[in-house]
Design an enzyme around this catalytic site. Structure first.
Site, PDB file in Angstrom:
ATOM      1  N   GLU A  84       0.979  -1.037   0.237  1.00 53.21           N
ATOM      2  CA  GLU A  84      -0.544  -0.054  -0.304  1.00 53.21           C
ATOM      3  C   GLU A  84       1.003   1.345  -0.155  1.00 53.21           C
ATOM      4  O   GLU A  84       0.706   2.121  -0.551  1.00 53.21           O
ATOM      5  CB  GLU A  84      -1.188   0.032   0.795  1.00 53.21           C
ATOM      6  CG  GLU A  84      -2.240  -1.217   0.866  1.00 53.21           C
ATOM      7  CD  GLU A  84      -1.573  -2.342   1.819  1.00 53.21           C
ATOM      8  OE1 GLU A  84      -0.501  -3.090   2.004  1.00 53.21           O
ATOM      9  OE2 GLU A  84      -2.058  -3.173   1.626  1.00 53.21           O
ATOM     10  N   HIS A 104      -9.840  -5.159  10.874  1.00 55.46           N
ATOM     11  CA  HIS A 104     -11.075  -5.196   9.575  1.00 55.46           C
ATOM     12  C   HIS A 104     -12.197  -4.917  10.201  1.00 55.46           C
ATOM     13  O   HIS A 104     -13.369  -4.300   9.427  1.00 55.46           O
ATOM     14  CB  HIS A 104     -10.985  -5.718   9.294  1.00 55.46           C
ATOM     15  CG  HIS A 104     -10.012  -7.023   8.848  1.00 55.46           C
ATOM     16  ND1 HIS A 104      -8.707  -7.632   9.341  1.00 55.46           N
ATOM     17  CD2 HIS A 104      -9.639  -7.305   7.504  1.00 55.46           C
ATOM     18  CE1 HIS A 104      -8.063  -7.742   8.976  1.00 55.46           C
ATOM     19  NE2 HIS A 104      -8.453  -8.411   7.431  1.00 55.46           N
TER      20      HIS A 104
HETATM   21  C1  LIG Z   1      -1.573  -4.705   5.006  1.00 56.06           C
HETATM   22  C2  LIG Z   1      -2.855  -5.556   4.048  1.00 56.06           C
HETATM   23  N1  LIG Z   1      -3.555  -5.408   3.268  1.00 56.06           N
HETATM   24  C3  LIG Z   1      -4.311  -6.364   2.452  1.00 56.06           C
HETATM   25  C4  LIG Z   1      -5.266  -7.073   2.840  1.00 56.06           C
HETATM   26  C5  LIG Z   1      -5.894  -8.010   2.784  1.00 56.06           C
HETATM   27  N2  LIG Z   1      -5.686  -9.641   2.701  1.00 56.06           N
HETATM   28  C6  LIG Z   1      -5.254 -10.610   3.325  1.00 56.06           C
HETATM   29  S1  LIG Z   1      -4.898 -11.815   2.889  1.00 56.06           S
HETATM   30  C7  LIG Z   1      -4.452 -11.133   2.034  1.00 56.06           C
HETATM   31  C8  LIG Z   1      -3.732 -12.005   0.363  1.00 56.06           C
HETATM   32  C9  LIG Z   1      -2.506 -12.165   1.394  1.00 56.06           C
HETATM   33  O1  LIG Z   1      -2.289 -12.675   0.807  1.00 56.06           O
HETATM   34  P1  LIG Z   1      -0.098 -14.063   0.804  1.00 56.06           P
HETATM   35  O2  LIG Z   1       0.005 -12.887   2.043  1.00 56.06           O
HETATM   36  O3  LIG Z   1      -0.013 -14.722  -0.182  1.00 56.06           O
HETATM   37  O4  LIG Z   1      -0.875 -14.861   1.980  1.00 56.06           O
HETATM   38  P2  LIG Z   1      -1.863 -16.052   1.721  1.00 56.06           P
HETATM   39  O5  LIG Z   1      -3.697 -15.288   1.899  1.00 56.06           O
HETATM   40  O6  LIG Z   1      -2.009 -16.248   0.389  1.00 56.06           O
HETATM   41  O7  LIG Z   1      -1.559 -16.632   2.898  1.00 56.06           O
HETATM   42  C10 LIG Z   1      -4.664  -9.729   1.271  1.00 56.06           C
HETATM   43  C11 LIG Z   1      -4.791  -9.240   0.064  1.00 56.06           C
HETATM   44  C12 LIG Z   1      -4.812  -7.194   4.693  1.00 56.06           C
HETATM   45  N3  LIG Z   1      -4.620  -8.071   5.279  1.00 56.06           N
HETATM   46  N4  LIG Z   1      -3.655  -6.306   4.719  1.00 56.06           N
END
Ligand SMILES: Cc1ncc(C[n+]2csc(CCOP(=O)(O)OP(=O)(O)O)c2C)c(N)n1
Ligand SMILES: Cc1ncc(C[n+]2csc(CCOP(=O)(O)OP(=O)(O)O)c2C)c(N)n1
Ligand SMILES: [Mg+2]
Ligand SMILES: [Mg+2]
Lengths: 336, 341, 341, 336
Positions: free
Chosen positions: C76, C145
């Site tokens: 971000e 959240h």
């Molecule tokens: C700083 C932040 N940005 C966006 C989100 C929304 N979000 C939650 S999980 C996720 C994807 C995470 O991907 P990854 O790190 O690959 O973990 P996975 O879900 O695949 O286990 C996002 C974008 C968040 N929780 N925190």
């Protein structure tokens, strides 16, 4: 033999000399208390900004740091306006509202110095994104320091520029220190450039005291960017001659010997020796530039000194493009 | 105060609090940029090159070593996050955010971890971390090095915030912050570092969340925060000459806010001016006035007033910066309006 | 409204505003995580896999392509910073911060760049960036959240903030935000996405900084923000049954705040309750009450009151979360106290 | 031949099975609307947390993500308390205050799941710093995803752990996606592990579907950390079987064929095949574990269902250790 036009060589010399003299003048003016805040000198580091900006035109962008005077001058910002800015005058590049750490000139593609370490780097990414979307030929250069290389925003910016193949040149000016903290302590790897591999981009090290080395390597990086091949990380190994800011005594954290070693590689002296040895520019012409720049500095100080301070209405101007003036003062007891 | 009090500077009071707490408790450590300086060069004879950008951490590394006095890279999110993690694991770290203006590079760690972990985890954890940072305009540092952005910390449930105004409160509140089991942010004001005052030699704490009455008065209440307390005192002096007897409250904490102290004063004086160097919207000044309006409306004989910075960034040029920072003249004007002169 | 108004959902109104502005102006682009989804897989036939986590950006990539509708990594600070840089260079980007709770990973770019550049640079630049983000508790998403943390944006000089409460205001304010030359943050409320209402087909703007009176009344003013506006309406209905005629103001902007609309109403009703889902300290509710106390003290027949979340993080368990979010019952109780019943 | 004790093998199998069954049960309970918020399933990824935590004891630390059930179980958190937490009960691991994304158990060295991507990583760095300062033997594991690898905080955390030689294992669970965004799009380099070189630490890739590969490589990393050699970055290539969250249909961004390829490498099935082939554990014992775990899940749901919801006073508890209760309610119109 140098394959650079005489005109460009002269520009290089004039630019480096202007940076050096501006920095020394600015320090003197800080001591004389004619400027308001402090000032971060980039004396010693002139070859980097100059060798890089030699490849740029005003429609290209640069984003700069707290140590931004050199970047500004190399990108074409008028030293008179810069000096007036340091003096907090209404005629300054920023109308006296920004000071040393925020000098900007959009007409020159100079996106601004920035007082938050590494914070300007994503701005360059954004400017490059605009160039790409509009199919312009422009590139964007993001300057940051060895200390700045440890900020998270650098990581995010490099990753973005890489996956989007943006025309960005990330320039780490590694002057060995972040304030008093040596890069060898704070950076977990020998060269900041070594991190480029983690972003799938070339990582190039230049001798930041040798403008010709910088010029060559920056040329390749700018060429890559302009031809759509994406970003490059270019690390210039360099040294700041003075303290971190006007009041800092650098001997508290580095040795006289170390300073001497770097001074021996002075970028302006090296340049002179090289062009004189190769006989591409005569001494007289170089000396004339020195004098010319000295006169320009005098003029800048005179201009700044003679310029008016901003009037009180300046406090409320340019916060927004449109927002009720009343709302800026309301509930603040600002008086009449 | 005790017999051992000496006159020392605010910066020395900060230093002394840190030193005494590190002596007292091996779990207290300090992390920050250039807090010692010249890091990793002990072999070259370089130790404590800076002692902190404002010399508040000087000599600590000599006494406690580089493991406990830790220069950091410029990675506020990382090392403040690490301080929070270390606190969760049992240390009592102090982490320095050089200027409060940089809060945006590490806010997530404070907002989503330090402030919420205890609550989200159902109380199974404490986060005894102290964040030390700096506020204040007036030194020509322009928009990114001059803010007094404590309102955001006061807003966040789970954080506490203290704003010492002199050496005595600096030492007492910093000591309290370090010993407190909650995350506490201490705001040092750049323009107070050379202020001197009597400070007891031995360690002591001042209660977090308690204001103090610096000057009693009966006609109007002036509430000051950090440096602004002294502008209130100057204003009170000027007002005295006009026959207005102002009470000056030094807020000392922005979370919890000592509403009761303010209310008690307002119920006596019936008039209120709150002076806050932060910008006005959703400020601590707004907060205090809103609570007074809610809880002591009937006691107010005149509209309460804020004296704050305007809703603008901090300008560089000195004459503009001077207009920006609240001063005694603006306080006097607001007070005069309140008492009807 | 015009003859072309149809009933559509809030989420569709957001989508329509984005689409129409992208059609109108090639400089409008959108960046954010999963705003299209399945990025880089067009060759596999995967385009617009998500259309945004709340489907507000659906179908835009089909119409405008991946250059202008850009899925981003989870960075971000980087992509919002890039959006600001692109705005400085002449684009008119919209960047999505998935939830306002994550502001701490990118605040520096908003606070020190977007908000200050124009001022620090002496007016030589505009930053026409729009940040779209989400607020609101009540859906079991717990402490990280569920925030409604707009007070911080309202606090920062240089930013504007809008809080649409229905499809009509969502479209009008988002369109205005995109066309505005200043950085504007738009707060969408998670619980409003499925709310329907009449929305003109063609593009239109609503003025940033203007509140609206949703229901006129003479006995008390209820000010609502975003979803809370509808709690105010429900409270007004309940109060009507008790013979209390409440005026409901939908704030719509948190910066600038339309103080004049509130003051005008309070000068008529003499009573005020501000309802804010954000936590109370240094909140928009505090700000409004402080200004009313400063500027309309004499009109107040009863103490103004805030109805907000408590000074705690958002709890997960449903019964606790229900207590956390302000509701009509609490508003009615506050209003009753104000009218003396 | 496997050089792992029968006891540990059984622990591995039980742990992976518990994770799988817990995830499937949790999804079912979400659909049945007995839990409040959503739930991020780690089914398919069991080998990573299990193979890593096999080297840890309760005084070691782990810091987890939004997809944290597997980490919790592998670190020894009681599934009953976890289920009660999902149900928002006062008996939950977090007294119902945290829910799926915040499960923590300090008695097990589980520093908490975390809803902000990559935000828990520096917490592990801090826990490791404490271990180092107190000269404890403990290590800290920081879990994050492929998506999380692009957050700036990862860069800062790795650099810190490296220059301070802290006992941290950075574990990137690369399950190929961040929500709907493929890692091949968002990560500027082939393997996240390739970034380790930029921090002067080993970058190791493990087959995250093969617990034995994870176990070996994690063992080396934990060994390095315990013996004072500093951090390692371990990338586990893996796959999540279900959508990003309970309501997500992953077929909108990935193919059936891809899913099948990964299912063919199922970590639990692979484990069974291997131990049966090598005759180190009999089928009967494995089947017994399956039944045992299924019973445990029933019990967990029963326990959760029968547990009380938190009382209203819970709203104000544990915000601070000490802060006037009145101040939490004041000026908020909280009513009586
Ligand atoms: C700083 C932040 N940005 C966006 C989100 C929304 N979000 C939650 S999980 C996720 C994807 C995470 O991907 P990854 O790190 O690959 O973990 P996975 O879900 O695949 O286990 C996002 C974008 C968040 N929780 N925190
Ligand atoms: C985010 C942030 N942290 C800390 C500072 C204080 N600070 C200003 S300059 C500086 C050192 C920067 O070092 P480097 O990036 O190497 O640049 P140099 O000063 O050597 O040109 C620091 C720590 C800051 N301005 N911003
Ligand atoms: Mg440096
Ligand atoms: Mg992933």
């Amino acid at each position: 033999m140098l394959e650079i036009t005489q005109e460009k060589l002269l520009w290089m010399y004039r630019t480096m000399t202007t940076i050096r003299q501006f920095e020394e003048r600015a320090l003197a003016e800080v001591s004389a208390r004619r400027t308001f805040g402090g000032s971060h000198s980039s004396a010693g580091q002139e070859a980097g900004p100059t060798g890089i900006c030699a490849h740029l035109s005003p429609q290209d962008y640069i984003a700069s740091t707290h140590r931004g005077h050199g970047h500004c001058i190399a990108k074409g910002v008028d030293p008179k306006l810069m000096m007036a800015e340091l003096f907090g005058r209404a005629t300054g590049s920023n109308k006296g509202k920004g000071g040393s750490m925020h000098i900007a000139d959009m007409s020159k593609g100079m996106l601004g110095a920035n007082g938050v370490v590494a914070a300007s780097v994503p701005l360059a990414v954004g400017a490059a994104l605009k160039a790409k979307l509009r199919k312009e030929d422009a590139v964007a250069v993001a300057f940051f320091g060895d200390g700045g290389s440890n900020q998270g925003i650098i990581h995010e910016s490099m990753n973005l520029a890489s996956i989007w193949k943006l025309p960005v040149i990330f320039v780490c000016e590694n002057n060995q220190y972040a304030e008093s903290t040596p890069a060898e302590y704070s950076v977990s790897v020998r060269n900041v450039a070594d991190r480029a591999a983690g972003y799938g981009m070339p990582g190039v090290i230049a001798d930041g005291m040798d403008i010709f080395d910088v010029y060559d390597k920056a040329g390749a990086a700018v060429g890559r960017a302009r031809s759509g091949q994406g970003p490059t990380l270019l690390e210039c190994k360099t040294y700041r001659y003075y303290g971190h800011f006007a009041g800092d005594n650098p001997r508290s954290y580095r040795s006289e010997e170390e300073e001497k070693q770097w001074h021996a590689k002075d970028p302006i002296q090296q340049f002179r020796q090289r062009v004189l040895a190769e006989k591409v520019l005569p001494t007289g012409e170089l000396d004339a530039v020195d004098a010319e720049v000295a006169a320009l500095m005098d003029e800048a100080v005179r201009f700044a000194d003679a310029s008016p301070l901003p009037g009180p209405e300046g406090l409320y101007e340019d916060v927004y493009v449109n927002y009720p003036l009343e709302a800026l003062r309301r509930g603040a007891g600002m008086g009449a | 105060m005790t017999t051992t009090a000496r006159e020392i500077r605010y910066r020395d009071a900060v230093n002394e609090a840190l030193r005494q707490e590190m002596q007292r408790d091996p779990d207290v450590i300090i992390l920050g940029e250039d807090i010692a300086g010249g890091a990793g060069r002990a072999q070259q004879g370089i130790v404590d090159a800076w002692g902190g950008p404002f010399r508040t951490t000087q000599r600590l590394i000599q006494e406690f070593g580089p493991e406990r006095v830790r220069d950091t890279p410029i990675s506020e999110g990382g090392f403040i996050g690490a301080a929070i993690g270390a606190a969760a694991a049992g240390l009592r770290p102090v982490a320095e955010l050089m200027f409060v203006d940089f809060v945006g590079v590490c806010l997530d760690q404070l907002l989503n971890n330090a402030a919420k972990m205890r609550y989200m985890y159902g109380g199974q954890i404490t986060i005894p971390v102290t964040i030390v940072t700096r506020i204040g305009a007036g030194v020509g540092s322009a928009a990114q090095h001059s803010e007094s952005f404590y309102s955001i910390f006061a807003h966040i449930p789970g954080l506490k915030g203290v704003v010492p105004s002199d050496p005595y409160t600096a030492k007492g509140l910093l000591t309290a912050a370090i010993r407190d089991d909650d995350p506490v942010v201490l705001f040092e004001h750049k323009k107070l570092y050379n202020r001197t005052g009597p400070v007891p030699q031995e360690a002591y704490t001042l209660p977090i969340g308690k204001a103090r009455v610096l000057k009693p008065g009966k006609d109007i209440t002036l509430v000051g925060i950090s440096l602004m307390t002294w502008e209130c005192m100057a204003a009170a002096e000027a007002l005295a000459k006009e026959g207005v007897d102002a009470e000056v409250i030094d807020l000392l904490s922005v979370s919890p806010i000592d509403y009761d102290a303010v209310l008690e004063s307002v119920r006596k004086t019936h008039r209120l001016v709150v002076v806050d160097e932060d910008t006005p919207r959703c400020s601590v000044a707004s907060e205090i006035i809103s609570i007074v309006a809610e809880e002591a409306l009937d006691f107010l004989d005149a509209p309460p007033r804020k004296v704050t910075a305007p809703h603008t960034p901090v300008p560089y040029s000195r004459p503009l910066e001077k207009l920006y920072v609240p001063d005694a003249a603006r306080i006097v004007a607001a007070a005069r309006a309140a008492v009807g002169r």
